[in-house]
Motif scaffolding. Structure first.
Motif, short mmCIF file in Angstrom:
data_model
loop_
_atom_site.label_atom_id
_atom_site.label_comp_id
_atom_site.label_asym_id
_atom_site.label_seq_id
_atom_site.Cartn_x
_atom_site.Cartn_y
_atom_site.Cartn_z
N CYS A 144 0.85 -1.18 0.00
CA CYS A 144 0.00 0.00 0.00
C CYS A 144 0.89 1.23 0.00
CB CYS A 144 -0.91 0.03 1.23
SG CYS A 144 -2.18 -1.25 1.28
N LEU A 145 0.42 2.29 -0.61
CA LEU A 145 1.13 3.56 -0.58
C LEU A 145 0.64 4.36 0.62
CD1 LEU A 145 0.97 4.54 -4.36
CD2 LEU A 145 2.72 3.20 -3.16
N GLN A 146 1.56 4.81 1.45
CA GLN A 146 1.18 5.61 2.61
C GLN A 146 1.01 7.06 2.18
OE1 GLN A 146 3.58 5.22 6.12
NE2 GLN A 146 2.46 6.80 7.23
N ASP A 150 -3.04 14.48 6.03
CA ASP A 150 -3.17 15.75 6.74
C ASP A 150 -2.02 16.71 6.45
OD1 ASP A 150 -5.53 15.13 8.23
OD2 ASP A 150 -4.33 13.84 9.52
N ASP A 151 -1.05 16.25 5.62
CA ASP A 151 0.13 17.06 5.30
C ASP A 151 0.85 17.50 6.58
OD1 ASP A 151 1.99 18.23 3.66
OD2 ASP A 151 0.87 20.11 3.42
N GLU A 152 1.05 16.53 7.50
CA GLU A 152 1.75 16.81 8.75
C GLU A 152 3.24 16.54 8.57
OE1 GLU A 152 -0.43 15.90 12.63
OE2 GLU A 152 -1.23 14.37 11.30
N GLY A 153 4.06 17.49 8.97
CA GLY A 153 5.49 17.36 8.80
C GLY A 153 6.11 16.24 9.61
N SER A 154 5.45 15.84 10.68
CA SER A 154 5.99 14.80 11.56
C SER A 154 5.66 13.39 11.09
CB SER A 154 5.45 14.99 12.98
OG SER A 154 4.04 14.88 13.00
N LYS A 155 4.87 13.26 10.04
CA LYS A 155 4.43 11.94 9.59
C LYS A 155 5.06 11.56 8.26
CE LYS A 155 -0.06 11.64 11.90
NZ LYS A 155 -1.53 11.61 11.72
N SER A 156 5.23 10.25 8.09
CA SER A 156 5.69 9.73 6.81
C SER A 156 4.52 9.73 5.83
CB SER A 156 6.23 8.31 6.98
OG SER A 156 7.30 8.27 7.90
N GLY A 157 4.83 9.50 4.58
CA GLY A 157 3.79 9.40 3.57
C GLY A 157 3.95 10.46 2.50
N CYS A 158 3.51 10.12 1.31
CA CYS A 158 3.56 11.10 0.22
C CYS A 158 2.31 11.96 0.26
CB CYS A 158 3.68 10.39 -1.13
SG CYS A 158 2.27 9.35 -1.55
N VAL A 159 2.39 13.15 -0.29
CA VAL A 159 1.23 14.02 -0.35
C VAL A 159 0.34 13.57 -1.51
CG1 VAL A 159 2.46 15.95 0.68
CG2 VAL A 159 2.41 15.69 -1.81
N ASP A 195 -11.56 11.57 2.83
CA ASP A 195 -10.64 12.08 1.82
C ASP A 195 -9.80 10.95 1.23
OD1 ASP A 195 -11.55 14.64 2.27
OD2 ASP A 195 -9.86 15.23 3.54
N LEU A 196 -9.36 10.02 2.07
CA LEU A 196 -8.54 8.92 1.56
C LEU A 196 -9.36 8.02 0.64
CD1 LEU A 196 -5.63 7.76 1.80
CD2 LEU A 196 -6.56 6.11 3.43
N ALA A 197 -10.61 7.77 1.00
CA ALA A 197 -11.48 6.95 0.14
C ALA A 197 -11.68 7.63 -1.21
CB ALA A 197 -12.82 6.72 0.84
N LYS A 198 -11.87 8.94 -1.20
CA LYS A 198 -12.03 9.67 -2.46
C LYS A 198 -10.73 9.65 -3.26
CE LYS A 198 -13.49 14.11 -4.41
NZ LYS A 198 -12.35 14.19 -5.34
N THR A 199 -9.61 9.75 -2.58
CA THR A 199 -8.32 9.71 -3.27
C THR A 199 -8.13 8.39 -4.00
OG1 THR A 199 -7.31 11.20 -1.66
CG2 THR A 199 -5.81 9.82 -2.93
N ARG A 200 -8.51 7.29 -3.35
CA ARG A 200 -8.42 5.98 -4.00
C ARG A 200 -9.32 5.91 -5.23
NH1 ARG A 200 -11.87 1.93 -3.77
NH2 ARG A 200 -11.19 -0.08 -4.62
N ALA A 201 -10.56 6.40 -5.10
CA ALA A 201 -11.48 6.38 -6.24
C ALA A 201 -10.95 7.23 -7.38
CB ALA A 201 -12.85 6.88 -5.79
N ASP A 202 -10.38 8.38 -7.06
CA ASP A 202 -9.82 9.24 -8.10
C ASP A 202 -8.65 8.57 -8.81
OD1 ASP A 202 -11.66 11.17 -7.40
OD2 ASP A 202 -10.25 12.39 -6.24
N LEU A 203 -7.82 7.85 -8.06
CA LEU A 203 -6.70 7.15 -8.67
C LEU A 203 -7.17 6.07 -9.63
CD1 LEU A 203 -3.94 6.58 -5.95
CD2 LEU A 203 -3.70 7.80 -8.11
N LEU A 204 -8.19 5.33 -9.22
CA LEU A 204 -8.72 4.28 -10.09
C LEU A 204 -9.28 4.86 -11.38
CD1 LEU A 204 -10.47 1.77 -7.65
CD2 LEU A 204 -8.72 1.23 -9.35
N ALA A 205 -9.92 6.02 -11.28
CA ALA A 205 -10.46 6.66 -12.47
C ALA A 205 -9.34 7.17 -13.38
CB ALA A 205 -11.38 7.82 -12.06
#
Length: 256
Positions: A144-146, A150-159, A195-205
């Motif tokens: 999975c892609l993290q 929330d665009d928090e500087g203290s967390k890992s993950g791509c924007v 927001d994450l659920a919508k992001t996944r749907a947008d990626l699939l589209a």
């Protein structure tokens, strides 16, 4: 290294009352019931949301107890700790091991050789190393892609803006199967789950080829926001404290 592995492998359930096997199993059953109830209230099919038991800093005895009760998938944050538990539980052939913590480049070979899933891929370099180091005798490593939702500087993950390019590149790597997205939203930010659920749907589209890789996973929801995550569309919740109780006080292994 051997000393570190031995120290984790020999931790007993007697170290903490919260990891007494009978107590662990009782809490696990309560979490399963809560999950099934959340599915019903969200109008989702029973069993549509998988339970990942997060066993970070918990003894192998606690993992064994929940396995006997019926749990199969376990999440770990630290590679060396997980390897010790894998060795201690080698007789349990049907365990499924998920890495959910940040992954350093110098640990990718061990992860590629021993884990079934990685939830925390956040850059192409890590994915490329996992792909190159996955043994040919094993099935593809599920990843999975993290997302730093929330665009928090203290967390890992791509924007989110980086996701389309990263997803397209990772989907083309041999040895991996891109299964979905993972996020750790800021506490109380239920909107991030949607927001994450919508992001996944947008990626699939945008990248319809992802469907061929079973891009069906939303790894989101923990002990405190399980219900909200299920309602938002989670397909896998990561539950630790509600199953195993308070984590023992233990410093993480250096170089996780």
């Amino acid at each position: 290294m051997k000393t570190i592995l031995r120290s984790f492998a020999t931790v007993s359930s007697q170290d903490s009352p919260s990891t007494d096997p009978s107590a662990v199993v009782a809490r696990w059953r309560a979490v399963v019931a809560r999950l099934r109830d959340a599915e019903a209230r969200a109008g989702r099919a029973e069993g549509s949301v998988a339970l990942l038991a997060v066993s970070k800093f918990q003894p192998a005895d606690a993992v064994r107890a929940t396995h006997i009760a019926g749990q199969r998938a376990f999440g770990e944050n630290y590679v060396q700790e997980a390897l010790a538990k894998m060795a201690a539980l080698a007789d349990l052939r049907d365990l499924e091991w998920h890495l959910i913590g940040p992954l350093q480049s110098n640990k990718t070979r061990e992860v590629a050789e021993h884990f079934d899933w990685v939830h925390s891929v956040d850059r192409l370099k890590i994915a490329q190393r996992l792909s190159a180091q996955r043994p040919a005798c094993l099935p593809p490593l599920q990843v999975c892609l993290q997302v730093n939702i929330d665009d928090e500087g203290s967390k890992s993950g791509c924007v989110p803006a980086e996701l389309p390019a990263l997803a397209a590149a990772v989907a083309g790597l041999p040895g991996l199967r891109l299964r979905g997205l993972m996020a750790i939203p800021r506490p109380g930010n239920a909107g991030a789950l949607a927001d994450l659920a919508k992001t996944r749907a947008d990626l699939l589209a945008r990248l319809p080829g992802l469907a061929a890789q079973s891009f069906d996973t939303l790894s989101m929801g923990m002990s405190d926001d399980l219900d909200e995550a299920v309602a938002a569309g989670s397909t896998m919740v990561r539950i630790g404290t509600a199953i195993f109780g308070a984590r023992p006080v233990k410093a993480p292994v250096s170089g996780a």
